[in-house]
Design a protein around this motif. Structure first.
Motif, short mmCIF file in Angstrom:
data_model
loop_
_atom_site.label_atom_id
_atom_site.label_comp_id
_atom_site.label_asym_id
_atom_site.label_seq_id
_atom_site.Cartn_x
_atom_site.Cartn_y
_atom_site.Cartn_z
N SER A 57 0.87 -1.17 0.00
CA SER A 57 0.00 0.00 0.00
C SER A 57 0.90 1.21 0.00
O SER A 57 2.08 1.13 0.34
N ASN A 58 0.35 2.33 -0.41
CA ASN A 58 1.15 3.55 -0.42
C ASN A 58 0.27 4.77 -0.24
O ASN A 58 0.25 5.39 0.82
N CYS A 59 -0.55 5.09 -1.25
CA CYS A 59 -1.28 6.37 -1.23
C CYS A 59 -2.43 6.41 -0.23
O CYS A 59 -2.78 7.46 0.28
N LEU A 60 -3.06 5.27 0.01
CA LEU A 60 -4.25 5.15 0.86
C LEU A 60 -5.42 5.96 0.34
O LEU A 60 -6.32 6.33 1.11
N GLU B 164 -6.69 5.28 -3.24
CA GLU B 164 -7.01 4.68 -4.54
C GLU B 164 -6.36 5.40 -5.73
O GLU B 164 -7.00 5.73 -6.71
N VAL B 165 -5.08 5.67 -5.56
CA VAL B 165 -4.33 6.34 -6.62
C VAL B 165 -3.10 5.53 -7.06
O VAL B 165 -2.77 5.47 -8.24
N CYS B 166 -2.42 4.88 -6.11
CA CYS B 166 -1.16 4.21 -6.45
C CYS B 166 -1.38 2.81 -7.04
O CYS B 166 -0.53 2.30 -7.74
N GLY B 167 -2.51 2.19 -6.77
CA GLY B 167 -2.83 0.89 -7.35
C GLY B 167 -2.17 -0.29 -6.67
O GLY B 167 -2.30 -1.42 -7.12
N SER B 168 -1.46 -0.07 -5.57
CA SER B 168 -0.66 -1.17 -5.01
C SER B 168 -1.42 -2.10 -4.07
O SER B 168 -0.98 -3.22 -3.84
N CYS B 169 -2.54 -1.68 -3.51
CA CYS B 169 -3.17 -2.48 -2.45
C CYS B 169 -4.24 -3.43 -2.95
O CYS B 169 -5.10 -3.87 -2.17
N MET C 12 -9.57 -2.62 -4.29
CA MET C 12 -8.52 -1.93 -3.56
C MET C 12 -8.84 -1.95 -2.06
O MET C 12 -9.94 -1.59 -1.64
N CYS D 234 -7.62 -0.06 0.32
CA CYS D 234 -7.69 1.24 1.00
C CYS D 234 -9.06 1.89 0.88
O CYS D 234 -9.41 2.75 1.70
S1 FES Z 1 -2.91 2.30 -1.15
FE1 FES Z 1 -2.79 3.26 -3.09
S2 FES Z 1 -4.50 2.48 -4.14
FE2 FES Z 1 -4.73 1.68 -2.14
#
Ligand code: FES
Ligand code: SF4
Ligand code: SF4
Length: 250
Positions: free
Chosen positions: A62-65, A67-72, A82, A84
């Motif tokens: 996770s990163n952005c928390l 729904e922007v970075c796409g990692s979670c 997602m 987050c």
């Molecule tokens: S933490 Fe970045 S999209 Fe969920």
């Protein structure tokens, strides 16, 4: 009155890429506004299972928390989405968290999604800019063209569309909807269009656009509401026109 409401999470765990997976259950005190990531942060503060066994914090990306970075991205109650933006109050309990099934597991809920980035390289999903000198101003893009391109540019590379796609598997080698949609985005950019032929050619043959069965699962799970099936039919038409044109040119 004391808050007695709780949240129950069943989480699929795997210690390393080769280990066998197993399930662990956690029970947390409910708070207003909880989401899946904040629940896992709470587990990390006190990693004890529902039956009182000490365990390790859950591994996830996770990163952005927001729904922007796409990692979670992960499977939440069986659906690719997602973590987050998955609000606990909107989920049926016990909440099941699993890693994506079509990507190699690194640990717990973290998977290796590099296949998408390799696919994007194959179709040259970029605007070619030659050299580091001043190229001058680029071509003008009308507001109408910008409006058409914007929805496609919102892809966050989460891979939800690929996880949900019945055709995305080792047998087909299908590139998946996200890559096809990026071909549409860069082919419609006035400078990006310089690589249009190469992009379309990369979608012909094994693993190419013809593997799509139009099941439309992709568009249903995309968190950014990208018109994926529209991209697939538009790019599909262009691939066919290019392939037929090339046959007659031979
Ligand atoms: S933490 Fe970045 S999209 Fe969920
Ligand atoms: S339309 Fe269906 S088969 Fe095609 S990419 Fe989307 S989910 Fe996969
Ligand atoms: S197209 Fe949608 S579901 Fe697929 S990777 Fe991009 S944002 Fe995620």
């Amino acid at each position: 009155m004391a808050n007695t409401k709780t949240v129950i999470l069943k989480i699929k765990r795997q210690d390393n890429p080769n280990a066998k997976s197993h399930w662990e259950e956690f029970e947390l005190a409910w708070h207003p506004g909880m989401n899946v990531i904040s629940s896992m942060m709470e587990i990390a503060r006190n990693p004890v299972t529902r039956d009182g066994k000490a365990t390790t914090p859950i591994t996830y990306d996770s990163n952005c928390l927001e729904e922007v970075c796409g990692s979670c991205a992960m499977l939440i109650n069986g659906r690719a989405r997602m973590a987050c933006s998955a609000l606990i109050d909107k989920l049926e309990q016990p909440i099941r968290l699993e890693p994506f099934t079509k990507f190699p597991v690194i640990r717990d809920l973290a998977v290796d999604r590099s296949v998408l980035f390799e696919n994007l390289k194959t179709v040259k999903a970029w605007v070619p800019i030659d050299g580091t000198y001043d190229l001058g101003s680029g071509p003008r893009i009308s507001p109408e063209e910008q409006e058409a391109a914007y929805p496609l540019s919102r892809c966050i590379s989460c891979c939800c569309c690929m996880e949900a796609c019945p055709q995305f598997n080792d047998d087909t080698g299908f590139v998946g909807a996200a890559t096809i949609s990026q071909v549409r985005l860069f082919n419609t950019h006035p400078t990006g269009a310089a690589l249009k032929r190469e992009r379309l050619a990369a979608l012909i043959g094994d693993g190419g656009i013809q593997e799509c069965g139009y099941a439309q699962n992709c568009v249903e799970v995309c968190p950014k509401d990208i018109p994926l099936t529209q991209s697939i039919s538009e790019v599909g038409g262009e691939v066919i026109r290019q392939a037929v044109g090339d046959l007659f040119r031979k």
